[in-house]
Design a protein around this motif. Structure first.
Motif, short mmCIF file in Angstrom:
data_model
loop_
_atom_site.label_atom_id
_atom_site.label_comp_id
_atom_site.label_asym_id
_atom_site.label_seq_id
_atom_site.Cartn_x
_atom_site.Cartn_y
_atom_site.Cartn_z
N ALA A 1 0.84 -1.24 0.03
CA ALA A 1 0.16 0.09 -0.12
C ALA A 1 0.87 1.07 -0.08
O ALA A 1 0.93 2.05 0.85
CB ALA A 1 -0.88 0.18 1.25
N THR A 2 1.78 1.58 -1.06
CA THR A 2 2.73 2.52 -1.02
C THR A 2 2.09 3.93 -1.36
O THR A 2 2.78 4.80 -1.22
CB THR A 2 4.02 2.31 -2.15
OG1 THR A 2 3.18 1.95 -3.44
CG2 THR A 2 4.55 0.84 -1.78
N GLY A 3 0.81 3.74 -1.84
CA GLY A 3 0.20 5.01 -2.10
C GLY A 3 -1.01 5.40 -1.45
O GLY A 3 -1.76 6.29 -1.58
N GLU B 1 -0.49 2.61 8.77
CA GLU B 1 -0.93 1.35 8.85
C GLU B 1 -1.67 0.80 10.03
O GLU B 1 -2.49 -0.07 10.19
CB GLU B 1 0.48 0.63 8.97
CG GLU B 1 0.39 -0.94 9.18
CD GLU B 1 1.74 -1.65 8.73
OE1 GLU B 1 1.99 -2.94 9.15
OE2 GLU B 1 2.75 -0.99 8.44
N ARG B 2 -1.87 1.54 11.19
CA ARG B 2 -2.43 1.26 12.15
C ARG B 2 -3.83 1.66 12.07
O ARG B 2 -4.62 0.92 12.57
CB ARG B 2 -1.99 1.79 13.52
CG ARG B 2 -2.93 2.11 14.88
CD ARG B 2 -2.39 2.76 16.14
NE ARG B 2 -3.27 2.36 17.18
CZ ARG B 2 -2.99 3.08 18.22
NH1 ARG B 2 -2.07 3.97 18.44
NH2 ARG B 2 -3.98 2.87 19.34
N THR C 1 -10.94 6.07 -1.30
CA THR C 1 -11.30 6.49 -2.63
C THR C 1 -10.49 7.59 -3.05
O THR C 1 -10.30 8.15 -4.00
CB THR C 1 -12.80 6.92 -2.72
OG1 THR C 1 -13.19 7.51 -1.58
CG2 THR C 1 -13.53 5.51 -2.51
N GLU C 2 -10.04 8.41 -2.08
CA GLU C 2 -9.32 9.72 -2.09
C GLU C 2 -7.78 9.54 -2.02
O GLU C 2 -7.20 10.50 -2.07
CB GLU C 2 -9.70 10.94 -1.23
CG GLU C 2 -11.31 11.20 -1.27
CD GLU C 2 -11.70 12.45 -0.30
OE1 GLU C 2 -10.84 12.76 0.42
OE2 GLU C 2 -12.93 12.67 -0.53
N CYS C 3 -7.43 8.41 -1.75
CA CYS C 3 -5.83 8.07 -1.86
C CYS C 3 -5.30 8.17 -3.22
O CYS C 3 -6.06 7.58 -4.23
CB CYS C 3 -5.49 6.78 -1.22
SG CYS C 3 -6.04 6.78 0.63
N PRO C 4 -4.17 8.22 -3.41
CA PRO C 4 -3.47 8.37 -4.72
C PRO C 4 -3.18 6.72 -5.29
O PRO C 4 -3.26 6.56 -6.44
CB PRO C 4 -2.19 8.92 -4.60
CG PRO C 4 -2.06 9.00 -3.02
CD PRO C 4 -3.29 9.02 -2.49
N PRO D 1 -1.21 2.71 -4.92
CA PRO D 1 -2.18 1.70 -4.36
C PRO D 1 -2.43 1.64 -3.01
O PRO D 1 -1.44 2.11 -2.43
CB PRO D 1 -1.38 0.31 -5.24
CG PRO D 1 0.12 0.99 -5.04
CD PRO D 1 0.14 2.46 -5.51
N CYS D 2 -3.34 0.90 -2.65
CA CYS D 2 -3.86 0.86 -1.22
C CYS D 2 -3.68 -0.67 -0.76
O CYS D 2 -4.21 -0.74 0.35
CB CYS D 2 -5.04 1.79 -0.90
SG CYS D 2 -5.00 3.44 -0.98
N GLY D 3 -3.57 -1.33 -1.77
CA GLY D 3 -3.54 -2.85 -1.15
C GLY D 3 -4.94 -3.51 -1.03
O GLY D 3 -4.97 -4.34 -0.22
N LEU D 4 -5.90 -2.81 -1.63
CA LEU D 4 -7.30 -3.38 -1.62
C LEU D 4 -6.99 -5.05 -2.04
O LEU D 4 -8.31 -5.66 -1.65
CB LEU D 4 -8.30 -2.65 -2.60
CG LEU D 4 -8.13 -1.12 -2.21
CD1 LEU D 4 -9.26 -0.56 -3.19
CD2 LEU D 4 -8.79 -1.30 -0.61
#
Length: 292
Positions: free
Chosen positions: A202-204, A209-210, A247-250, A252-255
Motif C-alpha cells: 500500500a505504497t500510495g 498502517e495502524r 477513494t481519495e488516496c492516490p 495503490p492501497c493494497g485493496l
C-alpha cells in the motif's frame, strides 16, 4: 367505454412515453387470467420467464400483459378491466428500469445510508427508488426491501423527484441469494491461502498502517461473528466500507490484500469461496460507484 376515465388516461400518457402499463383492480392487484390461460395452459406470454405462444387479447398474466400499444389499451378485450380499474401499474423492466421498493421508514433510512441517490417516489408507507437499468426481480432482499424489475410490476404513483442514477452494483448485489452457513462441523470449502495487508502493498495509501489494520480487524471480526447466516452479506458490507476509506488516496492501497483477508474470513465461517469472492468484489465496486 369512457376513454377519458382517469386510469386509462394515465395509462395512455405513460404508454406514449414508452412505459408499458396495465390496469390494477381493487386491492392494487392485476386482473386474473382468463379460463384459456389458467395455469399457463396457453403457454404464457413471450416476455415471461418461460416464454410461450399466448396471444390472448385480454390483460392476463399480470406484469407480462403490460403494453405501450394504445390500440391494445383501448381495445374491447381490455374494456372490462378498465371499467373496474382503480389505478395503473407499469412494468419497470419493460421500461429499462429497476424499482427498489422500500416498504417502511426503516428501509428508507437504510437506503439513504447505503445506496446512491436517485429518483424517488413517495408511497403509502415508504418510497420507490428508481434506477436506470434492469435486473432480476426479487422480494424481501432485506427487511422491508423488494426489487421490482424484469418480472414484476410497480404501481404508478407519479414521476417522482431527483435525477435518475444508473443501476448500481450495490442494488444488483441485493438480489444475489445468500448462501447459508453450514451447520457446525460441515465444511463448505477449504480456506484460501491468506494474503495479509501491509504497508509494502500500500505504497500510495494516505492512511497509517495502524488505522487501516484496526479497521480491517474490526471488519473481519464482524464477518467471523456470522456463524449462523449472513456472512456473505456482511462481507459485502465490510468490503464496501473499507474500500470507501481509500477513494481519495492516490494508490495503490493494497485493496487486493484486503479483499483476500475478507474472503478468508467469510470462508472460515462456511461461506462457499465462489460466493464470498463475488460478494467482496461487489462490495469493492459498490464503494467506487458511491464515490463517483
Amino acid at each position: 367505454m369512457n376513454v377519458t376515465s382517469e386510469p386509462l388516461r394515465v395509462a395512455l400518457s405513460l404508454a406514449a412515453a414508452g412505459v408499458p402499463v396495465l390496469p390494477l383492480r381493487q386491492g392494487k392487484l392485476p386482473f386474473g387470467n382468463c379460463p384459456p390461460c389458467k395455469n399457463s395452459a396457453c403457454g404464457d406470454r413471450p416476455n415471461m420467464k418461460n416464454p410461450g405462444p399466448c396471444r390472448c387479447p385480454a390483460p392476463c398474466h399480470a406484469w407480462a400483459a403490460a403494453t405501450t400499444d394504445p390500440h391494445v389499451l383501448t381495445s374491447p378485450a381490455w374494456a372490462p378491466a378498465w371499467r373496474e380499474a382503480v389505478t395503473v401499474a407499469y412494468h419497470p423492466g419493460g421500461a429499462g428500469l429497476t424499482v427498489v421498493d422500500l416498504d417502511d421508514t426503516a428501509a428508507v433510512g437504510w437506503a439513504r445510508e447505503m445506496l446512491p441517490p436517485t429518483r424517488t417516489v413517495p408511497t403509502t408507507r415508504g418510497e420507490h427508488w428508481i434506477y436506470l437499468g434492469t435486473m432480476p426481480s426479487s422480494n424481501a432482499v432485506r427487511p422491508g426491501v423488494d426489487i421490482k424489475s424484469l418480472t414484476q410490476y410497480a404501481r404508478w404513483l407519479g414521476p417522482g423527484t431527483g435525477r435518475m442514477a444508473v443501476l448500481p452494483m450495490a442494488v444488483r448485489a441485493l438480489a444475489v441469494k445468500e448462501d447459508t452457513t453450514p451447520a457446525r462441523g460441515e465444511v463448505a470449502s477449504s480456506l484460501p491461502t491468506r494474503a495479509t495487508w501491509s504497508r509494502q502493498v500500500a505504497t500510495g495509501c494516505r492512511h497509517t498502517e495502524r488505522y487501516v489494520r484496526t479497521g480491517l480487524e474490526r471488519g473481519l471480526a464482524l464477518v467471523r461473528a456470522r456463524t449462523q447466516s449472513g456472512a456473505g452479506s456482511q462481507a459485502f458490507g465490510v468490503a464496501r466500507f473499507l474500500a470507501a476509506q481509500h477513494t481519495e488516496c492516490p494508490g495503490p492501497c493494497g485493496l487486493a490484500a484486503i479483499r483476500e483477508e475478507i474472503v478468508t474470513a467469510a470462508v472460515s465461517v462456511g461461506v462457499p469461496e465462489t460466493y464470498a469472492r463475488r460478494a467482496v468484489a461487489n462490495g469493492l465496486e459498490a464503494a467506487v460507484e458511491r464515490a463517483a
